[in-house]
Design an enzyme around this catalytic site. Structure first.
Site, short mmCIF file in Angstrom:
data_model
loop_
_atom_site.label_atom_id
_atom_site.label_comp_id
_atom_site.label_asym_id
_atom_site.label_seq_id
_atom_site.Cartn_x
_atom_site.Cartn_y
_atom_site.Cartn_z
N ASP A 267 2.48 7.91 -5.71
CA ASP A 267 2.65 5.99 -5.44
C ASP A 267 1.93 5.71 -3.99
OD1 ASP A 267 4.17 3.62 -6.11
OD2 ASP A 267 5.15 3.93 -4.19
N GLU B 244 -2.22 6.35 -6.81
CA GLU B 244 -2.19 5.12 -7.20
C GLU B 244 -3.14 4.47 -6.25
OE1 GLU B 244 0.51 1.11 -7.46
OE2 GLU B 244 0.98 2.75 -6.14
#
Ligand SMILES: *[C@@H]1O[C@H](CO)[C@@H](O)[C@H](O)[C@H]1NC(C)=O
Ligand SMILES: *[C@@H]1O[C@H](CO)[C@@H](O)[C@H](O)[C@H]1NC(C)=O
Length: 497
Positions: free
Chosen positions: A223, A247
């Site tokens: 993330d 990400e």
């Protein structure tokens, strides 16, 4: 001698089990938002008002009970929400149902189930021959209250204020600020890990390595990767030894691709923007879509390892932008058959359109409310596309590493080729939509042999190549077309072969 031998063999076992980037290349991933996929009670009616931003009751046990729904579409990997313990109270920004507000990385997020449930899920995934990818947050924790009120002693293992950057709000035009300032809001700020500090990095590396081996994790989705200093990632890769996809939420290849120098892969956000733009309307930019193929190849280290997606839990559902089912079929076709590892977000196969609003939190509808309908039109389309991709991987040793290229482009059509000479898969996508007129398009440079029968695998119609190997493709209702040599479909189960 004995302890040493044991230590060596344990290391060896770990090494053999670790799933490498090359192992992942052949996989196709179904993205599960744990709270929204399946409940332990198996309910298909339990309400879930996305606007409330509250836990709706999805669990690890629920996922384990519904693996056949996922496998039925040909997926052989799942990505689940973060599993670490989040703040549990209800805040003015809702609850932590998404899993991105962790406080205790050494405990599991109890609303998703028990340790036993998580172990059972992972065993079930492996028993089904699938891989498990877990979303992990190495950028921040989550706090309910003003930034100045954070009690760092409530966090684990980073439990001292010095392990965090001081509070500042992110200025997205300034990369230093993106890395050191805090995400979230002033109601629920996200205290930002000081990942460039060696004690913080080594604590997180040993946490990660222990986590991956304890639970037999095959891959990590990282993330907020662009909110962490680049140098942190190469160390993480070495610590975990499994495929990691980061990400980097940005439309510029020049910003996204450099992260692949330190990580196995990133999520292919630039192509995501091009896909949704191309099919959002009949005037979408097909040249942009085709050009993006070459831009990504020349900018990223290896496009065949990128995570290909067209929806996720952070972006608007495609059906919000264009409800046309045939447009959605093109989006899926391109996502699954272009370079990279396909990732389909739960609900995309049910043509979910995030009723009530665009993007977060409306794009997080409970999948159980679809009744797990395996007859849904796009469920079938996804299954067909995964099946031909899996078959091409089996037939053609170069399929996965052969980088696709656009062989024909006009304002409404893109044709691309992927696969070795004589075995190439030809994909033709169109943005004309369901009301689009029929037309015939000659596609040259297919790499297919002359006068050879091919099968369009979505409709099972056959089409013979011309004396120059080209395909004269009948396009209708804006439907995508996928051609494969018919004789190479033998034993595949595709179109009755
Ligand atoms: C960028 O952000 C950092 C961290 O907040 C700050 O120290 C620096 O002054 C900013 N640079 C500019 C040009 O604004
Ligand atoms: C699509 O790709 C092209 C070429 O890579 C780029 O110039 C364009 O801005 C992109 N369009 C969108 C909507 O992202």
């Amino acid at each position: 001698m004995l302890p040493l031998l044991l230590a060596v063999s344990a290391l060896w076992a770990q090494h053999v089990l670790a799933a490498t980037p090359a192992d992942w290349r052949s996989r196709s991933i179904y993205q599960v938002m744990t709270d929204r996929f399946a409940r332990t009670d198996g309910s298909t009616t339990a309400s879930c008002d996305t606007s409330q931003q509250d836990y709706c009751g999805g669990t690890w046990a629920g996922i384990a009970n519904h693996l056949s729904y996922i496998q039925g579409m040909g997926f052989n990997a799942i990505w689940i929400s973060p599993i670490t313990m989040n703040l549990q109270q209800s805040t003015s920004d809702g609850t932590s149902y998404h899993g991105y507000w962790q406080q205790d990385m050494n405990s599991l997020n109890t609303p998703f189930g028990s340790e036993n449930d998580l172990q059972n899920l992972i065993s079930a995934v492996h028993a089904a021959g699938m891989y498990i990818m877990v979303d992990v947050v190495f950028n921040h924790g989550g706090w309910d209250g003003a930034p100045s009120s954070v009690d760092y002693g409530d966090f684990d293992p980073l439990n001292e204020q010095s392990m965090y950057h001081p509070y500042c709000a992110i200025d997205y035009s300034n990369q230093t600020s993106v890395e050191v300032c805090w995400g979230g809001s002033t109601n629920v700020p996200l205290p930002d890990f000081r990942t460039e500090a060696s004690n913080v990095a080594s604590t997180l590396y040993s946490w990660a390595s222990n986590f991956v081996s304890t639970y037999n994790i095959d891959g990590l989705r990282l993330d907020s990767a662009s909110h962490v200093n680049m140098g942190f990632w190469s160390g993480l890769e070495s610590a975990v030894g499994v495929y990691c996809v980061g990400e980097v939420y940005d439309d510029r290849p020049s910003y996204v691709c450099p992260y692949q120098e330190n990580l196995d892969a990133v999520l292919n956000y630039p192509t995501y923007y091009n896909i949704t733009d191309a099919f959002a309307s009949t005037s979408g930019d097909m040249y942009g879509l085709a050009n993006n193929i070459n831009t990504m190849k020349s900018t990223c280290k290896d496009t065949t390892l990128l995570g290909s997606f067209s929806e996720n839990h952070d972006v608007p559902r495609f059906a919000q932008q264009n409800g046309d089912i045939n447009a959605a079929k093109n989006v899926l076709t391109y996502t699954i058959l272009a370079d990279g590892i396909p990732i389909i977000y739960e609900g995309q196969e049910q043509h979910y359109n995030s009723e009530g609003g665009s993007g977060v939190p409306y794009n997080r509808e409970a999948l159980w409310l679809s009744g797990y309908n395996t007859q849904a039109t796009l469920y079938t389309t996804v299954a067909q596309l995964n099946q031909i991709r899996n078959h091409a991987i089996y037939i053609d040793s170069e399929y996965l590493t052969y980088q696709n290229w656009p062989i024909y482009t006009d304002t409404t059509t893109v044709a691309m080729r992927k696969g070795a000479d004589g075995k190439a898969m030809i994909t033709v996508v169109s943005n004309k939509g369901s009301n689009g007129a029929s037309y015939t398009q000659n596609i040259p440079n297919t790499g297919l042999p002359a006068n050879t029968e091919t099968t369009e695998i979505l409709s099972c119609a056959s089409l013979t190549t011309g004396s120059d190997g080209s395909l004269t493709v009948p396009m209708a209702q804006g439907l995508p077309r996928v051609y494969y040599i018919t004789s190479a479909l033998s034993q595949s189960g595709i179109c009755g072969h």
